[in-house]
Design a protein around this motif. Structure first.
Motif, PDB file in Angstrom:
ATOM      1  N   GLU A   1       0.837  -1.194   0.000  1.00  0.00           N
ATOM      2  CA  GLU A   1       0.000   0.000   0.000  1.00  0.00           C
ATOM      3  C   GLU A   1       0.878   1.252   0.000  1.00  0.00           C
ATOM      4  OE1 GLU A   1      -3.178  -0.008  -0.300  1.00  0.00           O
ATOM      5  OE2 GLU A   1      -3.802  -2.044   0.262  1.00  0.00           O
ATOM      6  N   LYS A   2       0.233   2.415  -0.166  1.00  0.00           N
ATOM      7  CA  LYS A   2       0.935   3.693  -0.159  1.00  0.00           C
ATOM      8  C   LYS A   2       0.512   4.495   1.069  1.00  0.00           C
ATOM      9  CE  LYS A   2       1.694   7.939  -2.827  1.00  0.00           C
ATOM     10  NZ  LYS A   2       1.351   8.684  -4.070  1.00  0.00           N
ATOM     11  N   GLN A   3       1.475   5.008   1.804  1.00  0.00           N
ATOM     12  CA  GLN A   3       1.173   5.806   2.995  1.00  0.00           C
ATOM     13  C   GLN A   3       0.634   7.178   2.593  1.00  0.00           C
ATOM     14  OE1 GLN A   3       3.634   5.973   6.777  1.00  0.00           O
ATOM     15  NE2 GLN A   3       4.348   7.839   5.771  1.00  0.00           N
ATOM     16  N   LEU A   4      -0.380   7.635   3.332  1.00  0.00           N
ATOM     17  CA  LEU A   4      -0.947   8.970   3.117  1.00  0.00           C
ATOM     18  C   LEU A   4      -0.835   9.865   4.343  1.00  0.00           C
ATOM     19  CD1 LEU A   4      -4.223   8.200   1.108  1.00  0.00           C
ATOM     20  CD2 LEU A   4      -2.071   9.119   0.235  1.00  0.00           C
ATOM     21  N   ILE A   5      -0.609   9.288   5.530  1.00  0.00           N
ATOM     22  CA  ILE A   5      -0.711  10.069   6.763  1.00  0.00           C
ATOM     23  C   ILE A   5       0.278  11.229   6.803  1.00  0.00           C
ATOM     24  CG2 ILE A   5       0.889   8.637   8.105  1.00  0.00           C
ATOM     25  CD1 ILE A   5      -2.418  10.227   9.336  1.00  0.00           C
ATOM     26  N   ASP A   6       1.443  11.102   6.137  1.00  0.00           N
ATOM     27  CA  ASP A   6       2.420  12.191   6.159  1.00  0.00           C
ATOM     28  C   ASP A   6       1.961  13.391   5.336  1.00  0.00           C
ATOM     29  OD1 ASP A   6       3.833  11.668   3.284  1.00  0.00           O
ATOM     30  OD2 ASP A   6       3.426   9.780   4.309  1.00  0.00           O
ATOM     31  N   GLN A   7       0.872  13.241   4.582  1.00  0.00           N
ATOM     32  CA  GLN A   7       0.307  14.352   3.823  1.00  0.00           C
ATOM     33  C   GLN A   7      -0.821  15.055   4.577  1.00  0.00           C
ATOM     34  OE1 GLN A   7       1.761  15.310   0.834  1.00  0.00           O
ATOM     35  NE2 GLN A   7       3.183  13.780   1.664  1.00  0.00           N
ATOM     36  N   CYS A   8      -1.157  14.569   5.755  1.00  0.00           N
ATOM     37  CA  CYS A   8      -2.345  15.029   6.477  1.00  0.00           C
ATOM     38  C   CYS A   8      -1.985  15.862   7.712  1.00  0.00           C
ATOM     39  CB  CYS A   8      -3.174  13.836   6.939  1.00  0.00           C
ATOM     40  SG  CYS A   8      -3.652  12.707   5.618  1.00  0.00           S
ATOM     41  N   ALA A   9      -2.887  16.775   8.057  1.00  0.00           N
ATOM     42  CA  ALA A   9      -2.734  17.536   9.291  1.00  0.00           C
ATOM     43  C   ALA A   9      -2.642  16.607  10.490  1.00  0.00           C
ATOM     44  CB  ALA A   9      -3.913  18.503   9.460  1.00  0.00           C
ATOM     45  N   GLU A  10      -3.419  15.531  10.469  1.00  0.00           N
ATOM     46  CA  GLU A  10      -3.392  14.567  11.573  1.00  0.00           C
ATOM     47  C   GLU A  10      -2.005  13.961  11.731  1.00  0.00           C
ATOM     48  OE1 GLU A  10      -4.527  11.917  14.674  1.00  0.00           O
ATOM     49  OE2 GLU A  10      -5.205  13.879  13.978  1.00  0.00           O
ATOM     50  N   GLY A  11      -1.312  13.735  10.629  1.00  0.00           N
ATOM     51  CA  GLY A  11       0.021  13.161  10.709  1.00  0.00           C
ATOM     52  C   GLY A  11       0.984  14.052  11.467  1.00  0.00           C
ATOM     53  N   LEU A  12       0.949  15.347  11.181  1.00  0.00           N
ATOM     54  CA  LEU A  12       1.831  16.274  11.890  1.00  0.00           C
ATOM     55  C   LEU A  12       1.486  16.335  13.372  1.00  0.00           C
ATOM     56  CD1 LEU A  12       2.325  19.298   9.467  1.00  0.00           C
ATOM     57  CD2 LEU A  12       4.029  17.642  10.213  1.00  0.00           C
ATOM     58  N   ILE A  13       0.194  16.295  13.683  1.00  0.00           N
ATOM     59  CA  ILE A  13      -0.204  16.301  15.094  1.00  0.00           C
ATOM     60  C   ILE A  13       0.285  15.036  15.782  1.00  0.00           C
ATOM     61  CG2 ILE A  13      -2.187  16.181  16.652  1.00  0.00           C
ATOM     62  CD1 ILE A  13      -3.639  18.085  14.738  1.00  0.00           C
ATOM     63  N   VAL A  14       0.103  13.898  15.140  1.00  0.00           N
ATOM     64  CA  VAL A  14       0.577  12.623  15.697  1.00  0.00           C
ATOM     65  C   VAL A  14       2.076  12.679  15.959  1.00  0.00           C
ATOM     66  CG1 VAL A  14       1.064  10.225  15.057  1.00  0.00           C
ATOM     67  CG2 VAL A  14      -1.246  11.135  14.812  1.00  0.00           C
ATOM     68  N   GLY A  15       2.828  13.161  14.965  1.00  0.00           N
ATOM     69  CA  GLY A  15       4.277  13.227  15.128  1.00  0.00           C
ATOM     70  C   GLY A  15       4.690  14.153  16.254  1.00  0.00           C
ATOM     71  N   ALA A  16       4.026  15.312  16.331  1.00  0.00           N
ATOM     72  CA  ALA A  16       4.373  16.280  17.369  1.00  0.00           C
ATOM     73  C   ALA A  16       4.031  15.751  18.762  1.00  0.00           C
ATOM     74  CB  ALA A  16       3.659  17.601  17.117  1.00  0.00           C
ATOM     75  N   VAL A  17       2.880  15.112  18.897  1.00  0.00           N
ATOM     76  CA  VAL A  17       2.482  14.546  20.184  1.00  0.00           C
ATOM     77  C   VAL A  17       3.472  13.471  20.620  1.00  0.00           C
ATOM     78  CG1 VAL A  17       0.751  13.116  21.337  1.00  0.00           C
ATOM     79  CG2 VAL A  17       0.038  15.097  20.003  1.00  0.00           C
ATOM     80  N   ASP A  18       3.797  12.563  19.701  1.00  0.00           N
ATOM     81  CA  ASP A  18       4.712  11.477  20.051  1.00  0.00           C
ATOM     82  C   ASP A  18       6.106  11.997  20.368  1.00  0.00           C
ATOM     83  OD1 ASP A  18       2.644   9.745  19.697  1.00  0.00           O
ATOM     84  OD2 ASP A  18       3.396   8.828  17.863  1.00  0.00           O
ATOM     85  N   ALA A  19       6.536  13.055  19.676  1.00  0.00           N
ATOM     86  CA  ALA A  19       7.846  13.657  19.966  1.00  0.00           C
ATOM     87  C   ALA A  19       7.858  14.266  21.365  1.00  0.00           C
ATOM     88  CB  ALA A  19       8.192  14.714  18.926  1.00  0.00           C
ATOM     89  N   GLY A  20       6.757  14.909  21.753  1.00  0.00           N
ATOM     90  CA  GLY A  20       6.668  15.475  23.092  1.00  0.00           C
ATOM     91  C   GLY A  20       6.695  14.405  24.173  1.00  0.00           C
ATOM     92  N   ILE A  21       5.985  13.308  23.918  1.00  0.00           N
ATOM     93  CA  ILE A  21       6.016  12.196  24.869  1.00  0.00           C
ATOM     94  C   ILE A  21       7.432  11.648  24.995  1.00  0.00           C
ATOM     95  CG2 ILE A  21       5.226   9.821  25.254  1.00  0.00           C
ATOM     96  CD1 ILE A  21       2.579  10.643  23.890  1.00  0.00           C
ATOM     97  N   MET A  22       8.132  11.533  23.859  1.00  0.00           N
ATOM     98  CA  MET A  22       9.498  11.021  23.879  1.00  0.00           C
ATOM     99  C   MET A  22      10.430  11.944  24.650  1.00  0.00           C
ATOM    100  SD  MET A  22      11.731   8.773  23.240  1.00  0.00           S
ATOM    101  CE  MET A  22      10.647   7.663  22.334  1.00  0.00           C
ATOM    102  N   LEU A  23      10.267  13.248  24.475  1.00  0.00           N
ATOM    103  CA  LEU A  23      11.084  14.204  25.217  1.00  0.00           C
ATOM    104  C   LEU A  23      10.922  13.990  26.718  1.00  0.00           C
ATOM    105  CD1 LEU A  23      12.842  16.818  25.409  1.00  0.00           C
ATOM    106  CD2 LEU A  23      10.667  18.071  25.481  1.00  0.00           C
ATOM    107  N   GLN A  24       9.683  13.876  27.167  1.00  0.00           N
ATOM    108  CA  GLN A  24       9.420  13.674  28.592  1.00  0.00           C
ATOM    109  C   GLN A  24      10.036  12.374  29.077  1.00  0.00           C
ATOM    110  OE1 GLN A  24       8.335  15.615  30.770  1.00  0.00           O
ATOM    111  NE2 GLN A  24       7.266  14.561  32.422  1.00  0.00           N
ATOM    112  N   ALA A  25       9.927  11.322  28.276  1.00  0.00           N
ATOM    113  CA  ALA A  25      10.473  10.030  28.674  1.00  0.00           C
ATOM    114  C   ALA A  25      11.990  10.098  28.804  1.00  0.00           C
ATOM    115  CB  ALA A  25      10.070   8.961  27.662  1.00  0.00           C
ATOM    116  N   LEU A  26      12.648  10.727  27.839  1.00  0.00           N
ATOM    117  CA  LEU A  26      14.101  10.869  27.893  1.00  0.00           C
ATOM    118  C   LEU A  26      14.532  11.656  29.121  1.00  0.00           C
ATOM    119  CD1 LEU A  26      14.800  11.685  24.145  1.00  0.00           C
ATOM    120  CD2 LEU A  26      15.734   9.707  25.363  1.00  0.00           C
ATOM    121  N   GLN A  27      13.843  12.766  29.380  1.00  0.00           N
ATOM    122  CA  GLN A  27      14.246  13.621  30.485  1.00  0.00           C
ATOM    123  C   GLN A  27      13.953  12.973  31.840  1.00  0.00           C
ATOM    124  OE1 GLN A  27      12.564  17.557  29.655  1.00  0.00           O
ATOM    125  NE2 GLN A  27      14.472  18.070  28.617  1.00  0.00           N
TER     126      GLN A  27
END
Length: 252
Positions: free
Chosen positions: A96-122
């Motif tokens: 299949e072909k990925q579409l989520i990286d073209q969507c507003a939801e994709g950026l929100i997902v990435g940003a949320v997960d990055a924030g969670i990762m920052l907290q986990a690292l710290q």
């Protein structure tokens, strides 16, 4: 008495002065392994880390982030990437072909997960006695960081964290926050409480800066205004486009 985890969270502070003592390889692996257990949306694992220990590269990152000495003096710098390249490969393996990286939801997902990762690292780093500071300044020139790390399309360096042993003689005081009742709102959003909290916090933060002799630091209202009346990192959108990201809603 709070348990050790709660106590660590209540005493969290941004460490901007490091002693120069090393971060052991063993501790770094523990921190990374613990942080990797952080959740990601749909278990997509759309986060990757670039772990930098080379001091010359760390100094380059510091310059990219606007010349930040707190970055240059860190023993380790960890860059947190939105990584839809990984998921695109997984989707391709299913034919299949990925579409989520073209969507507003994709950026929100990435940003949320990055924030969670920052907290986990710290949190993991703090539990082992290390100091950290979140660095959003890498978005000052994201294209330079993309080129420095050789990042493929569908990846983006969203933020990072310093890591090192704090200089015990230069530990900052714990910064106050807006009043709890204007932050944790019961049942519905209450703009009156939020506004009252802003006014209270503006006074509290002014006193906090003054108590440390930093009379030239702006109050909360002024600092927020200085940043948010402009687009202070105006190349982020263009860098996202060059990396192949979109910001649309795709109807099925």
């Amino acid at each position: 008495m709070p348990n050790p985890v709660i106590q660590q969270m209540l005493e969290r502070r941004s460490i901007r002065n490091f002693s120069g003592a090393p971060v052991s390889d063993k501790d770094l692996q523990i921190i990374l392994s613990a942080a990797q257990q952080a959740p990601t949306s749909v278990n997509g694992e759309q986060i990757s880390l670039i772990v930098t220990r080379d001091k010359d590269t760390i100094r380059k990152i510091a310059q990219i982030a606007g010349g930040q000495p707190q970055v240059a003096s860190a023993e380790v710098f960890i860059t947190i990437l939105i990584d839809f390249n990984r998921t695109a490969n997984a989707v391709a393996m299913a034919g299949e072909k990925q579409l989520i990286d073209q969507c507003a939801e994709g950026l929100i997902v990435g940003a949320v997960d990055a924030g969670i990762m920052l907290q986990a690292l710290q949190m993991a780093a703090g539990s082992l006695g290390y100091g950290t500071t979140a660095i959003g300044g890498i978005r000052n020139n994201p294209q330079a960081l993309i080129e420095l790390f050789g990042l493929p399309p569908r990846t983006f360096p969203l933020l990072g964290t310093t890591l090192g042993v704090a200089d015990p003689d230069k530990l900052p005081r714990i910064k106050p926050r807006v009043p709890l009742e204007s932050f944790a709102l019961n049942e519905r959003y209450d703009n009156d409480k939020v506004s009252a909290g802003i006014r209270d916090y503006d006074v509290t933060l002014r006193h906090w800066w003054d108590a440390q002799g930093q009379f030239d630091m702006p109050s909360y209202i002024q600092s927020t205004t200085n940043y948010y009346k402009v687009d202070y990192f105006p190349t982020v959108g263009e860098a996202l486009k060059r990396q192949g990201f979109g910001l649309i809603d795709i109807k099925s």
